[in-house]
Design a protein around this motif. Sequence first.
Motif, PDB file in Angstrom:
ATOM      1  N   ALA A 571       0.844  -1.197   0.000  1.00 37.97           N
ATOM      2  CA  ALA A 571       0.000   0.000   0.000  1.00 37.97           C
ATOM      3  C   ALA A 571       0.874   1.239   0.000  1.00 37.97           C
ATOM      4  O   ALA A 571       2.030   1.213   0.442  1.00 37.97           O
ATOM      5  CB  ALA A 571      -0.931   0.027   1.208  1.00 37.97           C
ATOM      6  N   GLU A 572       0.317   2.323  -0.481  1.00 40.64           N
ATOM      7  CA  GLU A 572       0.954   3.630  -0.425  1.00 40.64           C
ATOM      8  C   GLU A 572      -0.110   4.657  -0.089  1.00 40.64           C
ATOM      9  O   GLU A 572      -1.269   4.537  -0.504  1.00 40.64           O
ATOM     10  CB  GLU A 572       1.626   3.982  -1.752  1.00 40.64           C
ATOM     11  N   ALA A 585      -3.986   0.992   8.910  1.00 40.57           N
ATOM     12  CA  ALA A 585      -4.937   1.921   8.300  1.00 40.57           C
ATOM     13  C   ALA A 585      -4.189   2.714   7.242  1.00 40.57           C
ATOM     14  O   ALA A 585      -3.172   3.349   7.525  1.00 40.57           O
ATOM     15  CB  ALA A 585      -5.527   2.849   9.355  1.00 40.57           C
ATOM     16  N   ILE A 586      -4.705   2.679   5.998  1.00 39.89           N
ATOM     17  CA  ILE A 586      -3.989   3.245   4.852  1.00 39.89           C
ATOM     18  C   ILE A 586      -4.658   4.540   4.393  1.00 39.89           C
ATOM     19  O   ILE A 586      -5.889   4.630   4.321  1.00 39.89           O
ATOM     20  CB  ILE A 586      -3.968   2.246   3.680  1.00 39.89           C
ATOM     21  N   GLY A 587      -3.812   5.523   4.053  1.00 34.88           N
ATOM     22  CA  GLY A 587      -4.319   6.750   3.447  1.00 34.88           C
ATOM     23  C   GLY A 587      -5.255   7.531   4.334  1.00 34.88           C
ATOM     24  O   GLY A 587      -6.348   7.894   3.909  1.00 34.88           O
ATOM     25  N   ASP A 588      -4.866   7.792   5.564  1.00 37.76           N
ATOM     26  CA  ASP A 588      -5.707   8.545   6.492  1.00 37.76           C
ATOM     27  C   ASP A 588      -7.064   7.858   6.650  1.00 37.76           C
ATOM     28  O   ASP A 588      -8.126   8.458   6.452  1.00 37.76           O
ATOM     29  CB  ASP A 588      -5.884   9.990   6.019  1.00 37.76           C
ATOM     30  N   ASP A 589      -7.010   6.576   6.989  1.00 37.59           N
ATOM     31  CA  ASP A 589      -8.214   5.772   7.260  1.00 37.59           C
ATOM     32  C   ASP A 589      -9.118   5.646   6.034  1.00 37.59           C
ATOM     33  O   ASP A 589     -10.327   5.854   6.100  1.00 37.59           O
ATOM     34  CB  ASP A 589      -8.998   6.358   8.437  1.00 37.59           C
ATOM     35  N   ASN A 590      -8.503   5.277   4.907  1.00 39.56           N
ATOM     36  CA  ASN A 590      -9.260   5.038   3.684  1.00 39.56           C
ATOM     37  C   ASN A 590      -9.602   3.558   3.524  1.00 39.56           C
ATOM     38  O   ASN A 590     -10.678   3.214   3.046  1.00 39.56           O
ATOM     39  CB  ASN A 590      -8.457   5.524   2.478  1.00 39.56           C
ATOM     40  N   ILE A 604       6.836   0.093   7.474  1.00 38.70           N
ATOM     41  CA  ILE A 604       6.261   1.392   7.124  1.00 38.70           C
ATOM     42  C   ILE A 604       7.405   2.330   6.792  1.00 38.70           C
ATOM     43  O   ILE A 604       8.236   2.634   7.645  1.00 38.70           O
ATOM     44  CB  ILE A 604       5.405   1.959   8.261  1.00 38.70           C
ATOM     45  N   ILE A 605       7.483   2.751   5.547  1.00 38.35           N
ATOM     46  CA  ILE A 605       8.556   3.616   5.071  1.00 38.35           C
ATOM     47  C   ILE A 605       7.998   5.023   4.873  1.00 38.35           C
ATOM     48  O   ILE A 605       7.037   5.218   4.131  1.00 38.35           O
ATOM     49  CB  ILE A 605       9.154   3.103   3.751  1.00 38.35           C
ATOM     50  N   LYS A 606       8.623   5.974   5.518  1.00 34.57           N
ATOM     51  CA  LYS A 606       8.209   7.376   5.415  1.00 34.57           C
ATOM     52  C   LYS A 606       9.195   8.138   4.542  1.00 34.57           C
ATOM     53  O   LYS A 606      10.394   8.090   4.761  1.00 34.57           O
ATOM     54  CB  LYS A 606       8.127   8.015   6.797  1.00 34.57           C
ATOM     55  N   ASP A 613       4.991  14.671   3.737  1.00 34.59           N
ATOM     56  CA  ASP A 613       5.240  13.273   4.109  1.00 34.59           C
ATOM     57  C   ASP A 613       4.427  12.331   3.241  1.00 34.59           C
ATOM     58  O   ASP A 613       3.279  12.613   2.878  1.00 34.59           O
ATOM     59  CB  ASP A 613       4.872  13.039   5.576  1.00 34.59           C
ATOM     60  N   HIS A 614       5.033  11.197   2.912  1.00 35.99           N
ATOM     61  CA  HIS A 614       4.356  10.155   2.147  1.00 35.99           C
ATOM     62  C   HIS A 614       4.822   8.809   2.690  1.00 35.99           C
ATOM     63  O   HIS A 614       5.964   8.680   3.132  1.00 35.99           O
ATOM     64  CB  HIS A 614       4.693  10.279   0.656  1.00 35.99           C
ATOM     65  N   TYR A 615       3.948   7.813   2.648  1.00 35.90           N
ATOM     66  CA  TYR A 615       4.228   6.536   3.298  1.00 35.90           C
ATOM     67  C   TYR A 615       4.031   5.365   2.335  1.00 35.90           C
ATOM     68  O   TYR A 615       3.175   5.409   1.444  1.00 35.90           O
ATOM     69  CB  TYR A 615       3.313   6.339   4.505  1.00 35.90           C
TER      70      TYR A 615
END
Length: 636
Positions: A571-572, A585-590, A604-606, A613-615
């Motif tokens: 996921a990204e 939880a991905i993409g601010d709880d998407n 989890i790579i930041k 910021d991107h994860y």
Amino acid sequence: MKHTLLCLPLSLLILASCKHQGATQNPASTASTVPTIPYRHLDLTDTADFVYSSPDHNNWSIAGKVFSDRNTVHSLEPSVGTGVLLSKPTDADKAELLTKFQQGDMDLELDFMMPKGSNSGIYFMGRYEVQLFDSWLKPADSLRYGDCGGIYERMAGGHGYEGTAPALNACKAPGLWQHLKVRFRAPRFDASGKKVANACFMWVYLNGALVQQNVRPTLPTLGSFYSDEKPTGPLEIQGSHGPVAFRNIRYRTYINGRIQLKDMELKVYKSLLANINTLKGLTPDRILHPDSLSQLSYNKFEQGMYHGTVVVPDSGEYIFKLQAGGPAWLWIDSALIVSNHGSGDYFTPWYKTVHLSKGSHRFSLAYNNRYQQFKLTYQATHIPVTALTTPSSAFPEPALQPYIIAVGRRAEVQRGFLMHHGKKMTHAMAVGLPGGINYAYSLATENILSAWRGGFVNTADMWRERGEQQLEQPLGGVTTFDGLPAVQILQDKNGPWPASLRVDSSLFTHRGYRLLEDGSPEFFYTYKNVAIQDQLEADKAEGGLARKLTFSFHSPEKRAGDQGDLYLLAAEGDLIKKLPDGSFAIGDDNYYIAGVKSASPPLIIKNTVKNVDHYRLLIPITAKKDTASIRYNIIW
């Protein structure tokens, strides 16, 4: 008075009083270039924009973020900050919130989060409710007015009636942010106060899916704050029936005033002119006095010249949109404002934004009626999209009958083009699994593009005219994933991830797919001498998709040797959080990634680029005896 014309490139006939800035060429008519009237936002730094329905209102508070355990009833925990409005009602405190502003006609958008088993609602004018409810996984054939996206029933004579169930179940899993979008029209009253038209939910979208259209409640909702009907009222948010959170509450309210056209004269010429100056020396064939703008007022292959008055109801920014076939020109107060330079492309929309002052202005408008296609609309801060031309002036697009592919006991596979983050994906397929779980897969990046529940796809657009669009439309609320290449060699796990795979590279070979016994596909490709099998199936226990990838290494380099290690991108997103139960939880709880099973744990790579910021959620692909496997669930 002079007015400034904010010139977007266009071929637009603007009914406006303005200072001419010069017409420029038309931009691509994409969502990113289409001008819109901005929303107003409710301030959620505190609750000052609201009043409470009762003094017992300690159920309401402001938070920075909220967390809800999807497996625990009524779980909703806030963290310190601002931007999120939440209610945690108790027997003692269970007030509703009402806005200080009054609304009639309205567009509303907001995000909401429903904990497991919770219940809330949005009451337009404090009277007409769109239901919010944890309806996740409820079968479509059992939906009722009390489910998420329903228009709740009314009460008369001690009995409830008229409730309208949502057309489909587009509800997400508990603890995820969901999106509601509504266009509401208030009831109408005559001068004596008698109601002459019912309220109307023109449309309701839940998570991008149309769940209500043209629903006209005859009375206020059962249990609403007001039992009478009026032209306006406050927006009400229910906070008494269970925990709920809201953010990004934005709206447009509308007035009844509209632009009016008056004292119009239409001169009709027998010639089709590419140079409007030629008209100055010609005598019109006839002079008419129409009451509307319509290319049907004169014949095909004739030239029309309108003169008249445009009356603007209120000062402000107006956005005009034109679709026209044939050359056209516009003058305001004898000054040429814009021409389309002979364009005959009706299907490309053109836009112009302009500030208009309240009152009357003279206009002239010329249209070369070669193709008999003309549609002019406008919108303003307090006016929804409204046509200035008659409906019969527009190009008569034939009604497109749905061509729906249903899923029975076996999976269905449909190749076609799908939209993904505003881009048409040509190497894609839609897969419908028994039980109402559907997904789209990219055959270019070997990854999942999106997923939805309920109906499968409507392929009618694939057969429109010559089928140029080839778009298949998912029949549900779509959750979109990153769609980036599934695997990649990285020397540094913190390094960049590619946006696409190089199909001409020796690293990657697409090997197609096969249909399994139940009709579902299994995908095959090779990356750096690693043969990969990718299979997705419905996960009844978790309520989403179960994904299994198998990796077979055909070289002594168990991963990628000197070039780096091999990773799976699970996921990204703008944010990825590991939750207490071990899921993500991905993409601010998407959506959720859960149940990961692999030889090496997920990472989890930041990444921070230009202070943003991107994860990424990466899973190292670790071989044991020349094979590796990774399993995980996708829940939305």
